[in-house]
Design an enzyme around this catalytic site. Structure first.
Site, mmCIF file in Angstrom:
data_model
loop_
_atom_site.group_PDB
_atom_site.id
_atom_site.type_symbol
_atom_site.label_atom_id
_atom_site.label_comp_id
_atom_site.label_asym_id
_atom_site.label_seq_id
_atom_site.Cartn_x
_atom_site.Cartn_y
_atom_site.Cartn_z
ATOM 1 N N TRP A 127 0.868 -1.179 0.000
ATOM 2 C CA TRP A 127 0.000 0.000 0.000
ATOM 3 C C TRP A 127 0.910 1.236 0.000
ATOM 4 C CZ3 TRP A 127 -2.318 2.729 4.702
ATOM 5 C CH2 TRP A 127 -3.371 3.574 4.320
ATOM 6 N N ASP A 208 -0.083 -5.222 9.364
ATOM 7 C CA ASP A 208 -1.144 -4.265 9.038
ATOM 8 C C ASP A 208 -2.377 -5.092 8.655
ATOM 9 O OD1 ASP A 208 -2.837 -2.377 8.011
ATOM 10 O OD2 ASP A 208 -1.496 -1.700 6.404
ATOM 11 N N ALA A 210 -6.177 -4.669 7.765
ATOM 12 C CA ALA A 210 -7.185 -3.656 7.438
ATOM 13 C C ALA A 210 -8.427 -4.260 6.789
ATOM 14 C CB ALA A 210 -6.575 -2.599 6.505
ATOM 15 N N LYS A 243 -13.021 -0.764 6.897
ATOM 16 C CA LYS A 243 -13.658 -1.590 5.862
ATOM 17 C C LYS A 243 -14.649 -2.578 6.474
ATOM 18 C CE LYS A 243 -10.121 0.243 3.894
ATOM 19 N NZ LYS A 243 -9.661 0.883 2.707
HETATM 20 C C1 LIG Z 1 -3.320 -2.025 3.544
HETATM 21 C C2 LIG Z 1 -4.048 -0.934 4.251
HETATM 22 N N1 LIG Z 1 -3.699 -0.626 5.493
HETATM 23 C C3 LIG Z 1 -4.310 0.330 6.176
HETATM 24 C C4 LIG Z 1 -5.335 1.059 5.630
HETATM 25 C C5 LIG Z 1 -5.925 2.113 6.527
HETATM 26 O O1 LIG Z 1 -7.185 2.497 6.377
HETATM 27 P P1 LIG Z 1 -7.861 3.620 7.271
HETATM 28 O O2 LIG Z 1 -6.806 4.590 7.704
HETATM 29 O O3 LIG Z 1 -8.858 4.244 6.374
HETATM 30 O O4 LIG Z 1 -8.464 2.925 8.435
HETATM 31 C C6 LIG Z 1 -5.746 0.784 4.319
HETATM 32 C C7 LIG Z 1 -6.799 1.557 3.655
HETATM 33 O O5 LIG Z 1 -6.953 1.609 2.485
HETATM 34 C C8 LIG Z 1 -5.082 -0.257 3.620
HETATM 35 O O6 LIG Z 1 -5.423 -0.583 2.378
#
Ligand SMILES: Cc1ncc(COP(=O)(O)O)c(C=O)c1O
Length: 394
Positions: A127, A208, A210, A243
């Protein structure tokens, strides 16, 4: 002062959304930003979230500050959802954060404080916010191979060969499930091998997570994280509720730091509280409270799990339909990987030129690296995308 500022690079994913909105074609297809959409193209508020919010409005009698680490009822409930009983709670320090991004940022700041010389290893690709925040914090980073462009699966041999270079104290960032942007994931045997390898090297895993519940199910998606937590002396986890609870804009996340022994929790937790205080003081509460209500009320929880499961199965069905359509149109099984991938994304393995051709010729918007958001598809658009993929020569 302000005259010294330089333009910052535009976020490619957000810029793609702007280009999509500016496209006048009625039959354009948005497979860009990572937000779940139902068959009608809407990102709904989940039923249990609506109900929890209704109760919250009726019952909440104060908006005074919570604790610096967030409400313990929230961090306990989310910790248990992610870790189960993989590791005793007295080894786990938790802090509520603004979304998963806030959790990633706090974890990285903690790494920087505790081990300023550590290199953070990232999957290639990952990401884009991962390297972006690490660079912003001035930390050192390196990449390990992850995606096999030929099979569109995990290049596990390449990954392990690259992870042979890690040094004691380095940090290895892994996606807990539903790898973004590729959709290719480790098997449990591979998780075990990576975990053993990191332990042998004295490296610290940083997970991570998510998309728990978007891949193989709420429990199955946490299996790799739990395996590693049970096995590793120390570990960091950044979790997002954006999500799986569909509460993107409420900014609901949590950072966890697992210490080798319970005696280290006071200092570790105190450091997370300190970092929260420096960066934004108290973390957001609304989304966290909604999540707590859902996870601690059996009826709300059952309804949330049922809706999340329907979302997951819907995406699996879209994957299957797209893979079937491509099988027919290409007369081959070379796109079967789409059905094997998990989560909201798949990387098609198209070149930037092919991605551009699909945008120009068919109004199909995907990320430049050919990541598609599976949830952006429906029964009508799947044949259009499949034909565009063939016509572009992917
Ligand atoms: C791999 C990954 N980590 C973390 C996040 C963090 O999302 P948020 O800050 O919206 O909770 C995302 C969001 O797209 C993601 O794709």
């Amino acid at each position: 002062m302000l005259e010294n500022l330089k333009p910052q690079p535009a976020d490619k994913i957000l810029a793609l959304g702007q280009a999509y909105r500016a496209d006048p074609r009625a039959d354009k297809i948005d497979l860009g930003i990572g937000v779940y959409k139902d068959a009608s193209g809407k990102t709904p508020v989940m039923r249990a979230v609506k109900e929890a919010e209704r109760r919250l409005v009726a019952e909440q009698d104060s908006k005074a500050y919570t604790g610096l680490l967030g409400d313990p009822a929230y961090t306990d409930a989310l910790r248990d959802m992610i870790l189960g009983d993989a590791v005793p709670g007295d080894r786990v320090s938790c802090a509520a954060t603004p979304g998963g991004t806030g959790a990633i940022r706090q974890a990285l700041e903690l790494i920087k404080m505790a081990s300023p010389g550590a290199t953070v290893w990232l999957s290639a690709p990952t990401w884009p916010n991962h390297p972006s925040i690490i660079k912003y914090l001035g930390m050192s980073m390196a990449e390990y191979r992850y995606f096999d462009a030929a099979t569109r699966g995990v290049d596990f041999a390449g990954m392990m060969a690259d992870l042979d270079q890690i040094k004691s104290g380095d940090v290895v960032l892994l996606h807990g499930c539903c790898h973004n942007p590729t959709g290719a994931n480790l098997t449990l045997e591979q998780w075990q091998a990576v975990s053993d390898h990191l332990n042998a090297k004295g490296a610290v895993p940083f997970i991570d997570i998510a998309y728990q519940g978007f891949g193989d199910g709420l429990e199955a998606d946490a299996a790799g994280t739990r395996l590693m937590a049970a096995n590793a002396p120390q570990m960091l986890i950044a979790a997002s509720c954006s999500k799986n609870f569909g509460i993107y804009r409420e900014r609901t996340g949590m950072v966890m730091a697992i210490a080798p022994e319970a005696g280290m929790k006071t200092v570790t937790q105190g450091t997370l509280a300190y970092l929260n205080r420096q960066n934004y003081s108290f973390p957001p509460d609304h989304g966290a409270r909604v999540v707590t209500m859902i996870l601690t009320d059996p009826e709300l929880k059952a309804d949330w799990m049922a809706e999340l499961e329907a979302v997951r199965l819907g995406m699996l069905e879209l994957r299957k339909q797209l893979a079937d359509e491509l099988r027919k149109r290409s007369n081959s099984d070379r796109f079967d990987f789409i059905a094997d991938h998990r989560g909201m994304f798949s990387r098609l393995g198209a070149t930037p030129e092919q991605v551009e051709k699909m945008r120009v010729d068919n109004g199909i918007y995907m990320i430049g690296d050919s990541r598609i958001n599976i949830a952006g598809l429906n029964a009508k658009t799947i044949p259009v995308l499949a034909q565009a993929i063939i016509d572009a020569g992917v």
